[in-house]
Design an enzyme around this catalytic site. Sequence first.
Site, mmCIF file in Angstrom:
data_model
loop_
_atom_site.group_PDB
_atom_site.id
_atom_site.type_symbol
_atom_site.label_atom_id
_atom_site.label_comp_id
_atom_site.label_asym_id
_atom_site.label_seq_id
_atom_site.Cartn_x
_atom_site.Cartn_y
_atom_site.Cartn_z
ATOM 1 N N ASN A 84 34.187 73.727 62.437
ATOM 2 C CA ASN A 84 34.482 73.543 63.667
ATOM 3 C C ASN A 84 33.443 72.195 63.967
ATOM 4 O OD1 ASN A 84 31.424 73.940 63.788
ATOM 5 N ND2 ASN A 84 32.315 76.602 63.291
ATOM 6 N N ASP A 96 34.563 82.799 64.716
ATOM 7 C CA ASP A 96 35.427 84.628 65.017
ATOM 8 C C ASP A 96 35.470 84.476 64.159
ATOM 9 O OD1 ASP A 96 33.471 83.413 67.379
ATOM 10 O OD2 ASP A 96 35.394 81.997 68.624
ATOM 11 N N LYS A 117 47.190 76.895 45.521
ATOM 12 C CA LYS A 117 47.013 76.309 46.917
ATOM 13 C C LYS A 117 49.284 76.336 48.014
ATOM 14 C CE LYS A 117 48.080 71.351 48.276
ATOM 15 N NZ LYS A 117 47.833 69.571 48.011
ATOM 16 N N PRO A 134 32.366 89.499 61.452
ATOM 17 C CA PRO A 134 31.379 90.230 62.523
ATOM 18 C C PRO A 134 30.207 89.309 62.932
ATOM 19 C CG PRO A 134 30.717 89.125 60.010
ATOM 20 C CD PRO A 134 32.551 89.548 59.950
ATOM 21 N N PHE A 192 22.972 80.832 70.871
ATOM 22 C CA PHE A 192 23.195 80.047 71.361
ATOM 23 C C PHE A 192 25.101 79.808 72.817
ATOM 24 C CE2 PHE A 192 20.759 76.256 71.001
ATOM 25 C CZ PHE A 192 20.116 76.299 70.244
HETATM 26 O O1 C5P Z 1 30.231 84.876 70.741
HETATM 27 P P1 C5P Z 1 30.213 83.196 70.962
HETATM 28 O O2 C5P Z 1 30.602 83.123 69.118
HETATM 29 O O3 C5P Z 1 30.201 82.518 72.283
HETATM 30 O O4 C5P Z 1 28.076 83.348 70.922
HETATM 31 C C1 C5P Z 1 27.413 82.590 70.478
HETATM 32 C C2 C5P Z 1 25.864 82.117 69.477
HETATM 33 O O5 C5P Z 1 26.326 83.865 68.703
HETATM 34 C C3 C5P Z 1 25.343 81.891 68.526
HETATM 35 O O6 C5P Z 1 24.803 81.871 68.698
HETATM 36 C C4 C5P Z 1 26.125 81.701 67.684
HETATM 37 O O7 C5P Z 1 25.392 81.439 66.841
HETATM 38 C C5 C5P Z 1 26.400 83.547 67.318
HETATM 39 N N1 C5P Z 1 27.058 83.890 67.195
HETATM 40 C C6 C5P Z 1 27.093 84.821 65.494
HETATM 41 N N2 C5P Z 1 27.948 85.198 65.086
HETATM 42 C C7 C5P Z 1 29.724 85.273 65.194
HETATM 43 C C8 C5P Z 1 29.711 84.215 66.225
HETATM 44 C C9 C5P Z 1 28.660 83.708 67.103
HETATM 45 O O8 C5P Z 1 25.928 84.979 65.604
HETATM 46 N N3 C5P Z 1 30.444 85.637 64.657
#
Ligand code: C5P
Length: 419
Positions: free
Chosen positions: A215, A284, A294, A310, A328
Amino acid sequence: MSCMSRQKIILGITGGIAAYKTPELIRRLKDRGADVQVVLTRSAREFVTETTLQAVSGLPVRTNLWDKEAEAAMGHIELARWADLVLIAPATAEIMARLASGAAPDLLTTLCLATGAPIAIAPAMNHVMWSNPAVQENRQKLADRGFRILGPADGDQACGESGPGRMLEPDDIVKAVTAPIAVAEVGPAPLAGKNVMITAGPTIEPIDPVRFISNRSSGKMGYALAASARDAGASVILISGPANIPLPDGVDSISVESAREMFAAVHANIDDVDIFVGAAAVGDYHAADVKPEKIKKSHENLSITLVKNPDILSSVARLKDGPFTVGFAAETENLHEHAFGKLENKNLDMIVANLVGKGRGFDKDDNAVEVFWHEGERAFPLMNKKTLAGELVTLIAERYQVSLQTDTKTELPSIAVRD
Ligand code: C5P
Protein backbone atom coordinates in the site's frame (compact mmCIF):
# COMPACT_ATOMS: atom_id res chain seq x y z
CA MET A 1 14.33 29.33 26.21
CA SER A 2 15.91 25.99 25.46
CA CYS A 3 19.21 25.65 23.69
CA MET A 4 17.36 24.80 20.45
CA SER A 5 18.09 27.37 17.74
CA ARG A 6 15.24 29.79 17.18
CA GLN A 7 12.95 29.29 14.20
CA LYS A 8 13.23 32.21 11.74
CA ILE A 9 9.92 33.08 10.14
CA ILE A 10 9.09 35.64 7.48
CA LEU A 11 5.45 36.54 8.10
CA GLY A 12 3.92 37.97 4.92
CA ILE A 13 0.71 39.87 5.61
CA THR A 14 -1.58 40.60 2.68
CA GLY A 15 -4.63 42.83 2.43
CA GLY A 16 -7.55 41.00 4.02
CA ILE A 17 -9.60 41.91 7.05
CA ALA A 18 -8.11 38.95 8.95
CA ALA A 19 -4.85 40.96 9.01
CA TYR A 20 -6.17 42.44 12.26
CA LYS A 21 -5.34 39.09 13.91
CA THR A 22 -1.66 39.18 12.91
CA PRO A 23 -0.27 41.04 15.97
CA GLU A 24 -1.71 38.17 18.06
CA LEU A 25 -0.24 35.63 15.63
CA ILE A 26 3.20 37.24 15.95
CA ARG A 27 2.97 37.23 19.74
CA ARG A 28 2.17 33.51 19.76
CA LEU A 29 4.91 32.65 17.27
CA LYS A 30 7.35 34.51 19.50
CA ASP A 31 6.02 32.66 22.56
CA ARG A 32 7.00 29.43 20.76
CA GLY A 33 10.54 30.72 20.35
CA ALA A 34 10.41 32.09 16.79
CA ASP A 35 12.01 35.25 15.38
CA VAL A 36 9.44 36.92 13.15
CA GLN A 37 10.28 39.30 10.32
CA VAL A 38 7.11 40.94 9.04
CA VAL A 39 6.71 41.76 5.36
CA LEU A 40 3.63 43.82 4.54
CA THR A 41 2.06 44.20 1.13
CA ARG A 42 0.73 47.59 0.08
CA SER A 43 -2.93 46.66 0.63
CA ALA A 44 -2.20 45.04 4.02
CA ARG A 45 -1.25 48.51 5.26
CA GLU A 46 -4.95 49.41 4.99
CA PHE A 47 -5.75 46.87 7.71
CA VAL A 48 -2.89 46.88 10.20
CA THR A 49 -0.20 49.42 11.04
CA GLU A 50 3.56 49.09 10.76
CA THR A 51 3.89 50.63 14.22
CA THR A 52 1.88 47.85 15.87
CA LEU A 53 3.65 45.10 13.96
CA GLN A 54 7.09 46.50 14.69
CA ALA A 55 6.27 46.81 18.38
CA VAL A 56 5.07 43.19 18.63
CA SER A 57 7.70 41.58 16.41
CA GLY A 58 10.58 43.70 17.74
CA LEU A 59 11.94 44.08 14.20
CA PRO A 60 11.45 46.86 11.63
CA VAL A 61 8.68 45.90 9.21
CA ARG A 62 9.68 45.43 5.56
CA THR A 63 7.30 46.78 2.94
CA ASN A 64 9.20 47.80 -0.13
CA LEU A 65 11.58 46.03 -2.47
CA TRP A 66 13.14 49.41 -3.34
CA ASP A 67 13.78 50.61 0.22
CA LYS A 68 17.52 51.42 0.03
CA GLU A 69 18.05 51.68 3.76
CA ALA A 70 16.36 48.34 4.55
CA GLU A 71 18.08 46.64 1.62
CA ALA A 72 21.45 47.90 2.87
CA ALA A 73 20.79 46.34 6.29
CA MET A 74 19.62 43.00 4.83
CA GLY A 75 19.09 42.60 1.09
CA HIS A 76 16.04 40.70 -0.07
CA ILE A 77 18.05 37.67 -1.24
CA GLU A 78 19.78 37.55 2.14
CA LEU A 79 16.38 37.79 3.85
CA ALA A 80 15.04 34.96 1.66
CA ARG A 81 18.01 32.83 2.76
CA TRP A 82 17.61 33.82 6.44
CA ALA A 83 14.13 32.31 6.72
CA ASP A 84 13.42 28.78 7.90
CA LEU A 85 9.82 29.33 6.88
CA VAL A 86 7.75 31.86 4.94
CA LEU A 87 4.24 32.10 6.34
CA ILE A 88 1.64 34.21 4.54
CA ALA A 89 -1.34 35.00 6.75
CA PRO A 90 -3.83 36.11 5.73
CA ALA A 91 -3.30 35.09 2.12
CA THR A 92 -5.70 36.81 -0.29
CA ALA A 93 -6.92 35.46 -3.63
CA GLU A 94 -4.61 38.05 -5.20
CA ILE A 95 -1.40 36.77 -3.55
CA MET A 96 -2.38 33.18 -4.38
CA ALA A 97 -2.76 34.16 -8.04
CA ARG A 98 0.60 35.93 -8.06
CA LEU A 99 2.35 33.02 -6.40
CA ALA A 100 0.72 30.54 -8.76
CA SER A 101 1.82 32.55 -11.79
CA GLY A 102 5.35 33.13 -10.49
CA ALA A 103 4.96 36.92 -10.82
CA ALA A 104 7.12 38.93 -8.42
CA PRO A 105 6.13 42.61 -8.52
CA ASP A 106 6.79 43.29 -4.84
CA LEU A 107 8.98 42.29 -1.90
CA LEU A 108 6.84 39.42 -0.58
CA THR A 109 6.41 37.64 -3.91
CA THR A 110 10.11 38.18 -4.71
CA LEU A 111 11.05 36.58 -1.40
CA CYS A 112 8.79 33.63 -2.16
CA LEU A 113 10.59 33.04 -5.46
CA ALA A 114 14.02 33.53 -3.92
CA THR A 115 13.68 31.38 -0.82
CA GLY A 116 14.55 27.73 -0.41
CA ALA A 117 12.47 27.60 2.79
CA PRO A 118 9.03 25.97 2.92
CA ILE A 119 6.13 28.33 2.30
CA ALA A 120 2.83 28.04 4.17
CA ILE A 121 -0.22 30.15 3.39
CA ALA A 122 -3.35 30.71 5.45
CA PRO A 123 -5.99 31.80 2.90
CA ALA A 124 -8.72 34.19 4.02
CA MET A 125 -11.45 35.51 1.78
CA ASN A 126 -15.18 35.56 1.16
CA HIS A 127 -16.50 32.00 0.75
CA VAL A 128 -17.75 32.61 -2.80
CA MET A 129 -14.31 33.89 -3.78
CA TRP A 130 -12.73 30.82 -2.15
CA SER A 131 -14.90 28.47 -4.17
CA ASN A 132 -14.24 30.34 -7.42
CA PRO A 133 -12.61 27.90 -9.87
CA ALA A 134 -9.73 30.32 -10.52
CA VAL A 135 -8.88 30.43 -6.83
CA GLN A 136 -9.24 26.67 -6.49
CA GLU A 137 -6.98 26.12 -9.49
CA ASN A 138 -4.36 28.36 -7.92
CA ARG A 139 -4.72 26.54 -4.60
CA GLN A 140 -4.17 23.22 -6.36
CA LYS A 141 -1.14 24.55 -8.26
CA LEU A 142 0.43 25.82 -5.07
CA ALA A 143 -0.32 22.60 -3.18
CA ASP A 144 1.20 20.57 -6.03
CA ARG A 145 4.34 22.71 -5.80
CA GLY A 146 4.68 21.90 -2.12
CA PHE A 147 3.15 25.02 -0.56
CA ARG A 148 1.38 24.17 2.69
CA ILE A 149 -2.21 25.40 2.63
CA LEU A 150 -3.46 26.02 6.16
CA GLY A 151 -7.24 26.12 6.22
CA PRO A 152 -9.32 28.11 5.57
CA ALA A 153 -11.82 27.43 8.34
CA ASP A 154 -15.56 27.31 7.85
CA GLY A 155 -17.75 29.80 9.74
CA ASP A 156 -19.02 33.37 10.05
CA GLN A 157 -17.25 35.87 7.83
CA ALA A 158 -16.55 39.58 8.20
CA CYS A 159 -18.90 40.23 5.23
CA GLY A 160 -21.81 38.84 7.29
CA GLU A 161 -22.03 35.60 5.34
CA SER A 162 -20.94 32.16 6.41
CA GLY A 163 -18.88 29.43 4.71
CA PRO A 164 -15.31 28.29 4.08
CA GLY A 165 -12.91 31.24 3.87
CA ARG A 166 -12.11 32.32 7.43
CA MET A 167 -8.44 32.48 8.28
CA LEU A 168 -7.48 29.76 10.79
CA GLU A 169 -7.19 31.08 14.33
CA PRO A 170 -3.65 32.26 15.27
CA ASP A 171 -3.28 29.35 17.70
CA ASP A 172 -4.03 26.77 15.00
CA ILE A 173 -1.62 28.43 12.57
CA VAL A 174 1.10 28.46 15.22
CA LYS A 175 0.54 24.78 16.04
CA ALA A 176 0.74 23.93 12.36
CA VAL A 177 4.02 25.70 11.65
CA THR A 178 6.13 25.55 14.77
CA ALA A 179 7.94 22.65 16.36
CA PRO A 180 6.41 21.40 19.60
CA ILE A 181 7.84 23.19 22.61
CA ALA A 182 10.87 21.22 23.80
CA VAL A 183 9.99 18.93 26.67
CA ALA A 184 12.60 20.61 28.85
CA GLU A 185 10.61 23.84 28.63
CA VAL A 186 7.35 22.38 29.90
CA GLY A 187 8.58 20.30 32.80
CA PRO A 188 9.56 16.71 33.38
CA ALA A 189 9.49 14.34 30.39
CA PRO A 190 5.90 13.03 30.28
CA LEU A 191 6.92 9.51 29.20
CA ALA A 192 10.12 9.16 31.24
CA GLY A 193 10.67 5.52 32.21
CA LYS A 194 7.92 4.25 29.91
CA ASN A 195 8.26 1.67 27.14
CA VAL A 196 6.50 2.62 23.94
CA MET A 197 6.09 0.30 20.95
CA ILE A 198 5.11 1.75 17.57
CA THR A 199 4.32 -0.06 14.34
CA ALA A 200 4.89 1.95 11.16
CA GLY A 201 5.01 1.84 7.39
CA PRO A 202 3.33 -0.50 4.97
CA THR A 203 3.57 -4.29 5.01
CA ILE A 204 4.27 -6.27 1.86
CA GLU A 205 2.72 -9.63 1.09
CA PRO A 206 4.56 -11.74 -1.50
CA ILE A 207 2.73 -13.44 -4.35
CA ASP A 208 5.77 -15.01 -5.99
CA PRO A 209 9.54 -14.39 -5.68
CA VAL A 210 9.34 -11.03 -7.52
CA ARG A 211 5.86 -9.65 -6.83
CA PHE A 212 3.97 -8.48 -3.79
CA ILE A 213 0.81 -6.69 -2.59
CA SER A 214 1.41 -3.51 -0.59
CA ASN A 215 0.00 0.00 0.00
CA ARG A 216 0.97 3.66 -0.20
CA SER A 217 1.99 4.20 3.42
CA SER A 218 5.28 6.13 3.71
CA GLY A 219 5.95 5.44 7.39
CA LYS A 220 6.35 9.20 8.05
CA MET A 221 3.67 9.40 10.75
CA GLY A 222 4.91 6.35 12.68
CA TYR A 223 8.56 7.44 12.48
CA ALA A 224 7.65 10.96 13.64
CA LEU A 225 5.70 9.46 16.56
CA ALA A 226 8.70 7.32 17.49
CA ALA A 227 10.95 10.42 17.53
CA SER A 228 8.42 12.40 19.61
CA ALA A 229 7.94 9.55 22.11
CA ARG A 230 11.74 9.37 22.44
CA ASP A 231 11.84 13.16 23.02
CA ALA A 232 9.16 12.72 25.67
CA GLY A 233 11.53 10.43 27.57
CA ALA A 234 10.27 6.97 26.52
CA SER A 235 12.30 3.93 25.50
CA VAL A 236 10.94 3.33 22.03
CA ILE A 237 10.80 0.21 19.92
CA LEU A 238 9.76 0.82 16.33
CA ILE A 239 8.55 -2.15 14.30
CA SER A 240 8.50 -1.10 10.72
CA GLY A 241 7.54 -2.43 7.34
CA PRO A 242 9.63 -1.31 4.34
CA ALA A 243 9.78 2.52 4.42
CA ASN A 244 12.19 4.67 2.44
CA ILE A 245 12.93 7.16 5.21
CA PRO A 246 15.73 7.23 7.79
CA LEU A 247 15.11 5.56 11.13
CA PRO A 248 14.98 8.09 13.98
CA ASP A 249 18.10 8.11 16.19
CA GLY A 250 17.85 6.73 19.66
CA VAL A 251 15.06 4.22 19.09
CA ASP A 252 15.32 0.43 18.82
CA SER A 253 13.93 -0.90 15.59
CA ILE A 254 12.95 -4.17 13.99
CA SER A 255 12.41 -4.36 10.23
CA VAL A 256 9.74 -6.67 8.93
CA GLU A 257 8.01 -7.25 5.62
CA SER A 258 4.70 -9.07 5.98
CA ALA A 259 1.85 -8.55 8.43
CA ARG A 260 2.53 -11.94 9.98
CA GLU A 261 6.18 -11.02 10.54
CA MET A 262 5.04 -7.77 12.13
CA PHE A 263 2.61 -9.68 14.33
CA ALA A 264 5.41 -12.03 15.48
CA ALA A 265 7.86 -9.17 16.14
CA VAL A 266 5.24 -7.27 18.16
CA HIS A 267 4.30 -10.24 20.33
CA ALA A 268 7.92 -11.27 20.87
CA ASN A 269 8.62 -7.86 22.44
CA ILE A 270 5.32 -6.77 23.99
CA ASP A 271 5.86 -7.92 27.59
CA ASP A 272 7.05 -4.68 29.22
CA VAL A 273 5.36 -2.28 26.81
CA ASP A 274 3.30 0.46 28.50
CA ILE A 275 1.92 2.15 25.39
CA PHE A 276 1.35 0.54 21.99
CA VAL A 277 0.70 2.71 18.93
CA GLY A 278 -0.41 0.94 15.76
CA ALA A 279 0.53 3.44 13.05
CA ALA A 280 1.39 0.80 10.44
CA ALA A 281 -0.80 0.35 7.38
CA VAL A 282 -0.98 -3.40 7.83
CA GLY A 283 -2.07 -5.40 4.80
CA ASP A 284 -5.44 -6.98 5.46
CA TYR A 285 -4.74 -10.12 3.40
CA HIS A 286 -1.89 -12.33 2.26
CA ALA A 287 -1.74 -14.75 -0.67
CA ALA A 288 -2.93 -18.21 0.36
CA ASP A 289 -0.35 -19.81 -1.83
CA VAL A 290 2.94 -17.95 -2.48
CA LYS A 291 4.30 -19.40 -5.71
CA PRO A 292 7.92 -20.60 -5.49
CA GLU A 293 8.55 -19.52 -9.13
CA LYS A 294 7.60 -16.36 -11.01
CA ILE A 295 3.98 -16.58 -12.19
CA LYS A 296 3.82 -16.68 -16.00
CA LYS A 297 1.32 -14.61 -17.96
CA SER A 298 0.04 -17.65 -19.83
CA HIS A 299 -3.67 -17.24 -18.91
CA GLU A 300 -6.07 -14.40 -19.74
CA ASN A 301 -7.35 -14.30 -16.16
CA LEU A 302 -5.52 -14.96 -12.98
CA SER A 303 -7.04 -15.35 -9.54
CA ILE A 304 -5.13 -15.12 -6.34
CA THR A 305 -6.81 -16.41 -3.21
CA LEU A 306 -6.23 -14.07 -0.30
CA VAL A 307 -6.42 -15.00 3.35
CA LYS A 308 -7.06 -12.51 6.14
CA ASN A 309 -4.06 -11.39 8.19
CA PRO A 310 -4.19 -11.33 11.98
CA ASP A 311 -5.19 -7.93 13.40
CA ILE A 312 -2.04 -6.95 15.30
CA LEU A 313 -3.53 -3.95 17.09
CA SER A 314 -6.60 -5.80 18.19
CA SER A 315 -4.53 -8.74 19.46
CA VAL A 316 -2.44 -6.36 21.59
CA ALA A 317 -5.53 -4.56 22.86
CA ARG A 318 -6.95 -7.88 24.07
CA LEU A 319 -3.88 -8.95 26.02
CA LYS A 320 -4.51 -9.43 29.73
CA ASP A 321 -2.80 -6.53 31.54
CA GLY A 322 -1.72 -5.32 28.12
CA PRO A 323 -0.51 -1.83 27.22
CA PHE A 324 -2.49 1.36 26.63
CA THR A 325 -3.41 0.97 22.96
CA VAL A 326 -3.70 3.62 20.29
CA GLY A 327 -4.88 2.81 16.78
CA PHE A 328 -5.07 4.72 13.54
CA ALA A 329 -8.04 4.79 11.20
CA ALA A 330 -7.57 6.02 7.65
CA GLU A 331 -11.00 6.52 6.14
CA THR A 332 -12.35 7.87 2.88
CA GLU A 333 -15.79 8.75 4.36
CA ASN A 334 -17.86 8.80 7.61
CA LEU A 335 -14.76 9.43 9.69
CA HIS A 336 -16.46 9.72 13.06
CA GLU A 337 -18.63 6.63 12.70
CA HIS A 338 -15.86 4.34 11.41
CA ALA A 339 -13.35 5.56 13.97
CA PHE A 340 -15.74 4.99 16.85
CA GLY A 341 -16.56 1.54 15.49
CA LYS A 342 -12.85 0.62 15.52
CA LEU A 343 -12.32 2.08 18.99
CA GLU A 344 -15.04 -0.26 20.28
CA ASN A 345 -14.49 -3.34 18.12
CA LYS A 346 -10.74 -3.43 18.58
CA ASN A 347 -11.03 -2.64 22.30
CA LEU A 348 -8.71 0.38 22.02
CA ASP A 349 -8.01 3.22 24.43
CA MET A 350 -7.66 5.82 21.68
CA ILE A 351 -7.97 6.15 17.94
CA VAL A 352 -6.42 8.73 15.61
CA ALA A 353 -8.60 9.14 12.55
CA ASN A 354 -7.92 10.90 9.30
CA LEU A 355 -9.42 11.20 5.87
CA VAL A 356 -7.35 9.72 3.07
CA GLY A 357 -7.56 9.82 -0.71
CA LYS A 358 -7.72 12.88 -3.02
CA GLY A 359 -4.19 13.96 -2.03
CA ARG A 360 -4.77 13.58 1.71
CA GLY A 361 -3.10 11.42 4.31
CA PHE A 362 -0.80 8.73 2.92
CA ASP A 363 2.60 9.67 1.57
CA LYS A 364 2.19 13.38 2.43
CA ASP A 365 4.18 15.54 4.85
CA ASP A 366 1.07 17.05 6.42
CA ASN A 367 -1.93 15.55 8.07
CA ALA A 368 -5.11 16.71 9.84
CA VAL A 369 -6.60 14.24 12.33
CA GLU A 370 -9.36 13.76 14.84
CA VAL A 371 -8.62 11.75 17.94
CA PHE A 372 -11.33 9.85 19.81
CA TRP A 373 -11.25 8.08 23.14
CA HIS A 374 -14.07 6.77 25.29
CA GLU A 375 -14.67 10.01 27.17
CA GLY A 376 -13.74 12.64 24.62
CA GLU A 377 -12.25 13.75 21.35
CA ARG A 378 -9.86 16.38 19.98
CA ALA A 379 -9.29 17.70 16.44
CA PHE A 380 -5.89 18.73 15.11
CA PRO A 381 -5.88 20.94 11.98
CA LEU A 382 -3.64 20.31 8.99
CA MET A 383 -0.02 20.46 10.11
CA ASN A 384 3.36 18.92 9.47
CA LYS A 385 3.46 15.26 10.59
CA LYS A 386 6.45 15.98 12.87
CA THR A 387 4.56 18.76 14.66
CA LEU A 388 1.43 16.63 14.77
CA ALA A 389 3.42 13.73 16.27
CA GLY A 390 4.53 15.99 19.14
CA GLU A 391 0.94 17.03 19.81
CA LEU A 392 -0.30 13.42 19.64
CA VAL A 393 2.38 12.15 22.01
CA THR A 394 1.43 14.86 24.52
CA LEU A 395 -2.23 13.81 24.30
CA ILE A 396 -1.38 10.09 24.48
CA ALA A 397 0.76 10.72 27.60
CA GLU A 398 -2.12 12.67 29.18
CA ARG A 399 -4.72 9.96 28.47
CA TYR A 400 -2.30 7.20 29.49
CA GLN A 401 -1.86 8.90 32.90
CA VAL A 402 -5.66 9.10 33.28
CA SER A 403 -6.01 5.42 32.34
CA LEU A 404 -3.62 4.44 35.14
CA GLN A 405 -6.05 5.98 37.59
CA THR A 406 -9.26 4.67 36.02
CA ASP A 407 -9.05 1.49 34.03
CA THR A 408 -11.95 1.85 31.61
CA LYS A 409 -11.15 -1.09 29.35
CA THR A 410 -13.32 -4.17 29.25
CA GLU A 411 -11.52 -7.45 28.99
CA LEU A 412 -12.28 -9.34 25.78
CA PRO A 413 -11.29 -12.87 24.81
CA SER A 414 -7.82 -12.87 23.31
CA ILE A 415 -7.24 -13.67 19.64
CA ALA A 416 -5.34 -16.86 18.89
CA VAL A 417 -1.84 -16.17 17.64
CA ARG A 418 -1.68 -17.43 14.08
CA ASP A 419 1.57 -18.57 12.45
O1 C5P B 1 -9.24 -2.06 10.57
P1 C5P B 1 -8.23 -1.09 10.06
O2 C5P B 1 -7.18 -1.73 9.19
O3 C5P B 1 -8.80 0.14 9.42
O4 C5P B 1 -7.52 -0.56 11.40
C1 C5P B 1 -6.44 0.28 11.35
C2 C5P B 1 -5.65 0.15 12.62
O5 C5P B 1 -5.43 -1.22 12.95
C3 C5P B 1 -4.26 0.74 12.50
O6 C5P B 1 -3.88 1.21 13.76
C4 C5P B 1 -3.41 -0.45 12.06
O7 C5P B 1 -2.05 -0.30 12.43
C5 C5P B 1 -4.06 -1.58 12.82
N1 C5P B 1 -4.05 -2.89 12.14
C6 C5P B 1 -3.27 -3.92 12.64
N2 C5P B 1 -3.28 -5.16 12.03
C7 C5P B 1 -4.07 -5.40 10.97
C8 C5P B 1 -4.88 -4.36 10.44
C9 C5P B 1 -4.84 -3.12 11.04
O8 C5P B 1 -2.55 -3.70 13.63
N3 C5P B 1 -4.05 -6.59 10.40
